[in-house]
Design an enzyme around this catalytic site. Structure first.
Site, PDB file in Angstrom:
ATOM      1  CG  ASP A 448      -0.189  -0.179   2.548  1.00  9.51           C
ATOM      2  OD1 ASP A 448       0.951  -0.666   2.540  1.00  9.51           O
ATOM      3  OD2 ASP A 448      -0.761   0.186   3.592  1.00  9.51           O
ATOM      4  NE  ARG A 452      -0.119   3.734   6.532  1.00 10.16           N
ATOM      5  CZ  ARG A 452      -1.130   4.262   5.838  1.00 10.16           C
ATOM      6  NH1 ARG A 452      -1.237   5.574   5.738  1.00 10.16           N
ATOM      7  NH2 ARG A 452      -2.008   3.493   5.255  1.00 10.16           N
ATOM      8  CD  GLU A 454      -1.256  -0.012   6.663  1.00  7.46           C
ATOM      9  OE1 GLU A 454      -1.302   1.098   7.199  1.00  7.46           O
ATOM     10  OE2 GLU A 454      -2.267  -0.617   6.266  1.00  7.46           O
ATOM     11  CG  ASP A 461      -4.141  -0.793  -1.460  1.00 12.57           C
ATOM     12  OD1 ASP A 461      -5.055  -1.434  -0.902  1.00 12.57           O
ATOM     13  OD2 ASP A 461      -3.639   0.222  -0.977  1.00 12.57           O
ATOM     14  CD1 TRP A 523      -7.952  -4.818   0.471  1.00 13.94           C
ATOM     15  CD2 TRP A 523      -9.936  -3.983  -0.129  1.00 13.94           C
ATOM     16  NE1 TRP A 523      -7.883  -3.447   0.592  1.00 13.94           N
ATOM     17  CE2 TRP A 523      -9.086  -2.905   0.228  1.00 13.94           C
ATOM     18  CE3 TRP A 523     -11.220  -3.674  -0.556  1.00 13.94           C
ATOM     19  CZ2 TRP A 523      -9.492  -1.572   0.186  1.00 13.94           C
ATOM     20  CZ3 TRP A 523     -11.635  -2.336  -0.601  1.00 13.94           C
ATOM     21  CH2 TRP A 523     -10.774  -1.315  -0.238  1.00 13.94           C
ATOM     22  CD  GLU A 734      -3.712   6.088   3.060  1.00 15.90           C
ATOM     23  OE1 GLU A 734      -2.856   6.760   3.664  1.00 15.90           O
ATOM     24  OE2 GLU A 734      -4.176   5.028   3.504  1.00 15.90           O
ATOM     25  CG  HIS A 755      -1.573   4.653  -0.339  1.00 18.05           C
ATOM     26  ND1 HIS A 755      -0.782   4.546   0.776  1.00 18.05           N
ATOM     27  CD2 HIS A 755      -2.632   3.825  -0.123  1.00 18.05           C
ATOM     28  CE1 HIS A 755      -1.359   3.698   1.632  1.00 18.05           C
ATOM     29  NE2 HIS A 755      -2.482   3.234   1.090  1.00 18.05           N
TER      30      HIS A 755
HETATM   31  C1  BGC Z   1      -4.064   0.709   3.660  1.00 19.67           C
HETATM   32  C2  BGC Z   1      -4.907   0.705   2.413  1.00 19.67           C
HETATM   33  C3  BGC Z   1      -5.726  -0.539   2.514  1.00 19.67           C
HETATM   34  C4  BGC Z   1      -6.697  -0.238   3.618  1.00 19.67           C
HETATM   35  C5  BGC Z   1      -7.789  -1.223   3.770  1.00 19.67           C
HETATM   36  C6  BGC Z   1      -4.978   0.909   4.807  1.00 19.67           C
HETATM   37  O1  BGC Z   1      -4.331   0.958   6.010  1.00 19.67           O
HETATM   38  O2  BGC Z   1      -3.051   1.646   3.604  1.00 19.67           O
HETATM   39  O3  BGC Z   1      -4.290   1.016   1.265  1.00 19.67           O
HETATM   40  O4  BGC Z   1      -6.244  -1.045   1.360  1.00 19.67           O
HETATM   41  O5  BGC Z   1      -6.017  -0.032   4.821  1.00 19.67           O
HETATM   42  O6  BGC Z   1      -8.364  -1.173   4.991  1.00 19.67           O
END
Ligand code: BGC
Length: 857
Positions: A448, A452, A454, A461, A523, A734, A755
């Site tokens: 994503d 950060r 993550e 995505d 997703w 994003e 993003h």
């Molecule tokens: C991500 C997104 C993701 C989304 C779905 C986020 O934290 O950065 O790109 O698809 O959560 O919940």
């Protein structure tokens, strides 16, 4: 001259492209040879002459290739004019080891306490060769990250190896020809291990670590063939020794701390005295999951100089590299032992011009280097990477000179395949930002965001961006690898996790924005959309076949959730994520989630039916075609009024109903009109999120609203794609309002400036503006569709796509007010159906062509 070039062997499928100085070239026949030697004196396989046009994804038809061997192959062809090419240049690859071929053991330098630590550890052993080396191949992987060294030299150029996979089911190993690194006499092999994805911090906001295991370990096997024919094997085993090293701490999210005073000079050479090093521990760990590298490895791709050195109002010294990237800083420094370099990383400065890191959340992105103090020292980190444009130099022993720093861009090594430019510089910048969104987020896994805490393989995505990605770069094997992980992560019931590799299932704390729910629409659909997209863009039927059962399992899983097997109106959904029609402070867009879920269900069921047909499974093809019809009917019943009003009055509801062909014919004019009214109601701006945005411009263009599609694309006030560009974006954000018009920021808890999801509009630049696509029936650009649709006041646009057959180009210009000129390049062994804006059609073979027509206004 006719020459086959660009040979590719991927999972038992062969591809090559033809170069020729003639036009209208097709391939009449080919011959392929495989051998273990580049002299081809002993053949593993000779296809003999095959009268066939196929030059892309041709199935390998020989016996299984010997594991562990270096394989050579070549091809020659005859074209439709009877010209024979010579043999191509020889292509080579190492066929990795099969699970049963491992004699090496996993060895770990870690003690029990190390589970909580993230230091880099060193391992080494020496060995002696009593003959000259003819050939040596090393096969290597690790639990954690590894760097391998032989006789003082780092092996290969790959970074962050062995990459990130669904480790419990698939651990990749890399193979290297290391013949030049070995010599008769004493030799040494060494490795440095780091925590990485395996045992380091992941999903920082829920604080996970040691997800796959508590200890790093190395698995290495080297086969050395001596010139006299003898073979020597060197393994990772109990004879290795280990030690701490200069990497005091390294975490993907947090950065690296390196004390150069602790570097063990010569540790990876035979002469080094390793007294004080301790024996490694052999670790019980299966090699059944160890499988050869099947995607591109991560490598250094570009190096960017500092654009400017800024002193912020708070007195922070900040380097601006001018581009948001994934990678790290390499620097040169002179100073005394014990002095430090400390760097922090950020994507943006705030409205006061201050260094802004709040959106990194818990990711520290900090580099701390302690000098050893003997002349110039050069450093780049080993087991971390950062997403950044700006770097704060917090400590530096000298006056900061920009020349001492450079940004190293890393991503998975893929060839660039797409180029776009037009008369509107803002669109060119948008294309640039989309491309850099890919570069920053295709770091072994499609993530994503790269900055950060993550950086996860969010399936939604990856799904919305897939087609755009296939235009920009050769992502075929990148997605092959990721889809193998998706399949490995897929639940038994067919559900697909939010992220692949899956580190989130069951992990959301109570009260989290995402509940611990079942997989969700948009997703999990990556299980179907991504293999289908790879098939469409590259003609890769092999991958489609591999993925078929997984695609089917996902659709069947939805069927169990859907009411009457038709309307998916149950369970938690992310919906039109971060759409602007969400309630204040919410991430969930306003579009009814059962509408979105059922629309996607219909869409993937249709793709599944097509896939079944492509694979010759006609029974499934008609079964899923019928299911798609039933879902479509249920959708129409549930979501359209009798007169054709959609129950969910949002842009996204209208977009998906049109994009997925779910609008009954009679209602189409109304739905298009209603979509335009919704657009009008928001002043011509989009309010869409992750799921509506990708199709917006395309749906308008395909439904007689090309003018409105361009107007939407070219808006540059908030919210719009180009708004970000007026705010200086160099990647795609994003949130539409990542930086708001007043300069304030969206909430720091989720505000990435890199993003790629909204970059999915890239497809429109190629497919509609320049007009390059593949024929849907003759995929992989076996037949090209060239259909530029000019508009938006653009006076020229051009795109080139390196298709599996070679370079295709479409370039147009408008002279005066209505004279349209188009230049087209069609690669060999393909044809193109060209449609001009006035409707005229031409079918042409390979070559370069000019067309003109008059535009009507
Ligand atoms: C991500 C997104 C993701 C989304 C779905 C986020 O934290 O950065 O790109 O698809 O959560 O919940």
């Amino acid at each position: 001259m006719l020459t086959p070039v660009h040979l590719q062997y991927v999972s038992s499928q062969l591809s090559w492209t033809l170069t020729s100085d003639k036009e209208q070239i097709t391939q009449a026949s080919y011959q392929v040879q495989f051998s273990c030697s580049d002299t081809f004196d002993k053949l593993l396989w000779d296809s003999q002459t095959v009268s066939d046009m196929s030059s892309v994804c041709v199935p390998y038809g020989g016996p299984p290739l010997p594991p562990g061997e270096e394989i050579c192959w070549r091809v020659r062809v005859i074209d439709n004019a009877g010209e024979e090419s010579g043999w191509s240049e020889t292509a080579q690859f190492i066929n990795g080891l099969a699970p049963g071929d491992w004699q090496a053991r996993f060895i770990t330098p870690d003690t029990d306490e190390d589970a909580a630590q993230s230091a880099g550890k060193l391992l080494r052993r020496t060995f002696s060769l009593d003959g000259e080396v003819a050939r040596a191949i090393v096969y290597v992987t690790a639990l954690g990250l590894y760097e391998l060294h032989i006789n003082g030299v780092r092996v290969g150029e790959d970074l962050l190896t062995p990459g990130w996979t669904e480790y419990n089911k698939r651990l990749l190993h890399q193979s290297y020809d290391v013949t030049p690194l070995l010599r008769k006499g004493d030799n040494a092999v060494g490795a440095m291990l780091g925590a990485g994805w395996y045992k380091g911090d992941l999903a920082g906001w829920i604080g996970r670590r040691n997800i796959y295991g508590r200890h790093t370990a190395l698995l290495m096997q080297m086969t050395v063939r001596l010139t006299d024919g003898r073979e020597v094997c060197v393994f990772s085993d109990a004879d290795w020794r280990c030690s701490d090293g200069p990497v005091l701490y390294a975490e993907l999210y947090h950065g690296e701390s390196y004390d150069a005073r602790l570097a063990r000079a010569g540790w990876n050479t035979a002469d080094y005295d390793d007294v004080g090093w301790t024996p490694v521990r052999v670790m019980e760990h299966t090699t059944d999951t160890v499988t050869p590298q099947d995607g591109p490895t991560v490598r250094r791709q570009e190096v960017l100089p500092v654009q400017s050195l800024i002193c912020t109002p708070a007195g922070e010294n900040v380097l601006d590299f001018g581009q948001n990237i994934a990678g790290w800083v390499r620097f040169r420094v002179n100073g005394q032992a014990g002095q430090r370099v400390v760097l922090r990383h950020a994507e943006v400065l705030d409205r006061d011009g201050l260094f802004y890191t709040a959106n990194m959340r818990s990711a520290r992105n900090e580099i701390v280097y302690t000098l050893k103090g003997d002349g110039e020292e050069v450093f780049e980190p080993h087991f971390t990477f950062q997403g950044f444009r700006y770097v704060q130099v917090v400590e530096f022993p000298q006056t900061i000179e920009p020349e001492q720093f450079e940004a190293v861009v890393i991503h998975s090594a893929m060839e660039r395949t797409g180029w776009f430019s037009c008369s509107d510089e803002r669109l060119n910048q948008l294309h640039h930002n989309i491309l850099w969104g890919l570069k920053g987020n295709f770091v072994d896994v499609c993530t994503d965001c790269p900055q950060r805490d993550e950086r996860l393989g969010w399936t939604g995505d990856a799904q919305v961006f897939a087609r755009t990605a296939t235009y920009l770069m050769d992502t075929r094997i990148f997605f092959q690898k990721w889809l193998r992980d998706l399949r490995a992560a897929q639940y038994e019931n067919g559900g697909v996790p939010f992220v692949v590799p899956d580190v989130l299932s069951g992990q959301f704390p109570p009260g989290d924005v995402i509940s611990n729910a079942d997989p969700v629409t948009g997703w999990g659909d990556a299980a179907v959309i991504n293999p289908w997209t790879v098939y469409v863009a590259y003609g890769d039927k092999g991958l489609l076949a591999e993925c078929y059962e997984s695609m089917k399992a996902w659709v069947e899983y939805i069927r169990t959730l859907a009411t009457d097997g038709l309307l998916w109106n149950t369970g938690f959904q992310l919906g039109d994520w971060v759409a602007l029609d969400a309630k204040e402070g919410s991430y969930y867009g306003a579009t009814a989630t059962d509408l979105i879920a059922t629309a996607y269900y219909a869409h993937v069921t249709r793709l599944l039916s097509r896939a079944a047909h492509v694979l010759g499974n006609e029974e499934d093809a008609s079964h899923y075609a019928a299911l798609r019809t039933d879902i479509g009917a249920a959708y129409a019943d549930e979501f359209f009024s009798r007169t054709g009003r959609l129950v969910s009055p949002t842009q996204t509801a209208h977009i998906l109903s049109l994009a997925f062909d779910l609008t009954p014919e009679a209602f189409k004019p109304r739905i298009v009109k209603d979509l335009l009214s919704l657009l009008d109601a928001s002043n011509g701006h989009l309010t869409t999120g992750f799921l509506g945005t990708p199709y917006f411009c395309q749906v308008l263009a395909d439904n007689g609203c090309l003018r409105e599609a361009y107007e939407l694309l070219l808006k540059d006030d908030y919210p719009s794609w180009l708004y970000q560009i007026t705010k200086g974006a160099t990647t795609v954000w994003e949130h539409w309002d990542g930086i708001k018009p007043d300069g304030s920021m969206w909430s720091a808890d989720m505000n990435s400036f890199n993003h790629y999801a909204y970059g999915s509009v890239g497809e429109f630049l190629y497919r509609v503006i320049a007009g390059i696509d593949t024929d849907p029936e003759q995929v992989g650009y076996r037949k090209l569709v060239i259909r530029p649709r000019p508009g938006g006041g653009l006076t020229h646009a051009s795109a080139a796509v390196m298709t599996p057959y070679g370079r295709a180009e479409s370039s147009w210009r408008i002279d005066g007010s209505e004279h349209f000129r188009l230049n087209v390049t069609v690669p060999h062994n393909t044809t193109a159906a060209v449609t001009l804006p006035d409707g005229a059609q031409h079918v042409v073979g390979s070559g370069r062509y000019d067309f003109t027509c008059t535009l009507s206004h």
